[in-house]
Design a protein around this motif. Structure first.
Motif, short mmCIF file in Angstrom:
data_model
loop_
_atom_site.label_atom_id
_atom_site.label_comp_id
_atom_site.label_asym_id
_atom_site.label_seq_id
_atom_site.Cartn_x
_atom_site.Cartn_y
_atom_site.Cartn_z
N GLY A 76 41.95 16.02 -19.94
CA GLY A 76 41.26 14.74 -19.97
C GLY A 76 42.03 13.77 -20.85
N ARG A 77 41.38 13.21 -21.86
CA ARG A 77 42.07 12.31 -22.80
C ARG A 77 42.30 12.98 -24.16
N THR A 78 42.16 14.31 -24.21
CA THR A 78 42.40 15.06 -25.44
C THR A 78 43.76 15.74 -25.39
N THR A 120 41.88 12.72 -29.53
CA THR A 120 41.21 12.26 -28.33
C THR A 120 41.35 10.75 -28.23
N ALA A 121 41.98 10.31 -27.16
CA ALA A 121 42.25 8.88 -26.98
C ALA A 121 41.00 8.16 -26.49
N ARG A 122 40.93 6.87 -26.84
CA ARG A 122 39.78 6.06 -26.41
C ARG A 122 39.84 5.74 -24.93
N ASN A 123 41.05 5.58 -24.41
CA ASN A 123 41.23 5.24 -23.00
C ASN A 123 42.60 5.74 -22.56
N ARG A 145 48.45 7.35 -23.31
CA ARG A 145 49.89 7.26 -23.04
C ARG A 145 50.65 6.81 -24.29
N ASP A 146 50.04 5.90 -25.05
CA ASP A 146 50.68 5.44 -26.27
C ASP A 146 50.85 6.59 -27.27
N TYR A 147 49.83 7.42 -27.40
CA TYR A 147 49.91 8.55 -28.31
C TYR A 147 50.96 9.57 -27.86
N LEU A 148 50.98 9.85 -26.56
CA LEU A 148 51.99 10.79 -26.06
C LEU A 148 53.40 10.26 -26.30
#
Length: 640
Positions: free
Chosen positions: A245-247, A298-301, A306-309
């Motif tokens: 998911g976003r985690t 866990t990303a907000r959106n 993508r920014d975190y990755l």
């Protein structure tokens, strides 16, 4: 071999099955390594039941093992006797471990890997052992979990060797390449995430220059996108990323705990939840120990995901040869300062590889030799010579200059010259700042000498109230001189400084002059002849204090190649102070002769006697400081 595998084999289409087999094998690798850790932790707790333990729950979940009952294994394990342990679920743990290893072997067999036959023989050698019940012996645990090749084969060593073979097979099976990442078995929605991760890697990868490392692979295992990156050559330097998911869950292991902590520090601005770092014993690793951490974000959106990755990928290059760079930097600054420099370099996308390639510590040793010359003694550290904060700033300059030089294709010799010049400039600026403070201090000595003279003039005229005021003023000047000395000490927090030593010696002169004024107040009825004789002693002291200011100012320019007239100014000032000291000796004798012929009670001339002694000590102190300065300039500057 399964029926499906046989059919595909008969059709010569083994490759159709291999991607899914490799996926399952890599998942089995995660599970079996968790089981090894579980057995090691259970044995450690049985041997030391009072030690703090972990249930390894985070590791179990990260490995994809669903059985929550295993979280009680470590805490419930106990020692039955020497080399014997009760480990709950031991037989099942061992059985599942062999099952995982068998699953790892399957794709290698299907692909007819050159090592598959040897792997099969090694696995069969272990399966003949009898593991039953909840009891395990130390040698059985060792045969399963040992990473020490010198101690013989083990299931753990087999798993490590098979994992390498699986990574090679995985790379050969990649169905597509996304920004340099070999990917297979992925979904359409995975491509943007892989591209974001690779954008980060590719953005900073040039900072490693020609050093190997950073190849990435991506695949999907169930609901997880799995990213792997080769960031090191040791078995325990591993990075695995699961995106569900976003985690994003990062599992990172390292033989160097400081580098693991450094890695965790690279995520400022991103809320990453790190589980407690675990240390694992393994004789096959450096120092017999490696360390593991698990962090999740866990990303907000999707944009933030993508920014975190991308950020995560961009930080990996700064782990390459990190420990080597840290050891080199620690030659010059303390451990924390060295890590702070590397953190600054990573945050600024500068890194340390350019500096290592340009010469590393040799650049700094050469610069120190150039800047300090004959003043440099064996064992001198940069933080002692510059102060820790200034040394850290200079190291930052080193890393930045080395990168700029290599990126622009400048000769390595030019970067080395720039670094030498920078350190010489810092040394000169430090010395100049200290010399400015020394000049302020010397100026206060002049003020004190003039105050002594003014106090004598007031005493001779019978203005005793002015003498008392002069004593207060002298106290203020002496306090100001102490303050300048303390300022110098705070400027140079650590190490030796000639100027600081010089000021410490000169501060005694200020004390002597202040005491001289005080002693004058103790003889309000002293005869005019005594005061007049004392005045002749003040004159050479006051003149010598002015010559000290001249000598200090001239010493700023005293170095190799200085014009002769500039050196003449310095030497003449020093010579004048020596002449004044001789004059003060003669003047002191006149004071003694005058006082010896005075019929007044000693109590009435006591202050004059002590003031004369103070002034003579001040004159001696001025000559001592002048000679120290001369020796420094002649011996350590001119011949540097």
């Amino acid at each position: 071999m399964s029926e499906k595998t046989r059919i595909l084999d008969s059709l010569n289409e083994q490759a159709l099955l291999l991607p899914s087999l490799v996926n399952r094998a890599l998942a089995a690798n995660d599970r079996v390594k968790y089981r090894f850790t579980l057995l090691q932790a259970a044995q450690a707790h049985a041997e030391r039941p009072d030690a703090v333990i972990s249930s390894l729950r985070a590791e179990r979940l990260a490995a994809g093992v669903p059985d929550g009952n295993l979280d009680r294994v470590v805490g419930d394990s106990e020692r039955l006797g020497k080399g014997r342990y009760r480990v709950p679920e031991a037989a099942r743990i061992v059985r599942d471990a062999f099952s995982d290893v068998t699953e790892m072997l399957e794709p290698l067999r299907v692909a007819e890997s050159g090592d598959s036959a040897a792997f099969t023989q090694r696995l069969q050698a272990f399966t003949v052992q009898d593991f039953a019940g909840d009891e395990l012996a130390a040698d059985q645990i060792h045969a399963i979990t040992s990473g020490d090749r010198a101690a013989g084969d083990s299931l753990h060593l087999l798993v490590m060797d098979m994992h390498r073979a699986l990574n090679a097979l995985q790379a050969s099976l990649a169905s597509e390449t996304i920004s340099g990442c070999r990917a297979y078995g992925i979904r359409d929605t995975d491509r943007a995430l892989i591209a974001a991760f690779m954008e980060g890697i590719n953005r900073t990868a040039p900072l490693k220059f020609d050093h190997p490392g950073l190849p990435a692979t991506a695949t999907r295992v169930g609901d997880k996108l799995v990213l792997q990156n080769d960031i090191g050559t040791t078995d325990a330097h591993v990075l695995v990323i699961h995106v569900t998911g976003r985690t994003v869950t990062v599992t990172y292991t390292d033989v160097h705990l400081p580098r693991l902590l450094f890695f965790q520090s690279l995520f400022d601005g991103y809320p990453v939840k790190w589980e407690d770092t675990r240390s694992r014993k393994d004789a096959g690793m450096e120092d017999g120990v490696y360390h593991l951490c698990v962090g999740s974000h866990t990303a907000r959106n999707n944009t933030q995901l993508r920014d975190y990755l991308g950020h995560l990928g961009s930080r990996l290059v700064f782990l390459i040869d990190w420990n080597r760079a840290r050891k080199r930097l620690r030659l010059f600054v303390p451990r924390k300062a060295a890590t702070d420099v590397l953190k600054w370099a990573a945050d600024g996308n500068i890194g340390h590889m350019a500096w290592l390639k340009a010469g590393g510590e040799q650049l700094i040793f050469d610069a120190m030799s150039f800047a300090y010359g004959g003043q440099l003694k064996p064992g001198d550290r940069l933080d002692d010579l510059l102060t820790e904060s200034r040394a850290e700033q200079f190291l930052r300059f080193n890393l930045k200059q080395a990168l700029e030089g290599m990126a622009q294709g400048r000769p390595a010799s030019l970067a080395a010259d720039e670094i030498r010049t920078e350190l010489a400039s810092q040394v000169r600026s430090t010395e100049d700042a200290m010399l400015d403070t020394a000049l302020e201090h010397a100026g206060l000595i002049v003020e004190l000498a003039d105050t002594v003279r003014a106090a004598l003039e007031a005493a001779q005229a019978g203005r005793q109230h002015e003498v008392a005021a002069m004593a207060e003023r002298a106290k203020d000047w002496e306090t100001a001189a102490d303050r300048e000395l303390n300022n110098a000490r705070s400027t140079l927090l650590e190490g030796d400084s000639f100027v600081l030593q010089l000021m410490s010696e000169a501060d005694d002169i200020a004390d002597d002059l202040e005491e001289a004024v005080f002693h004058i107040t103790l003889s309000p009825t002293a005869p005019g002849t005594s005061i007049s004789a004392l005045g002749k002693l003040v004159d050479p002291v006051a003149n010598a204090s002015r010559e000290l200011v001249k000598a200090l100012a001239a010493s700023r320019h005293a170095r190799r190649g200085v014009p002769r007239e500039d050196m003449d100014d310095f030497l003449q000032a020093v010579h004048a102070i020596r002449t004044m000291e001789h004059a003060s000796d003669l003047a002191e004798r006149d004071v003694k002769r005058t006082l010896a012929g005075d019929p007044r009670p000693f109590s009435e001339v006591f202050g004059i006697v002590e003031a004369a002694r103070n002034l003579e000590e001040a004159a001696d102190g001025l000559m001592h400081v002048a000679l120290l300065l001369r020796d420094h300039v002649m011996g350590k500057v001119i011949h540097a």
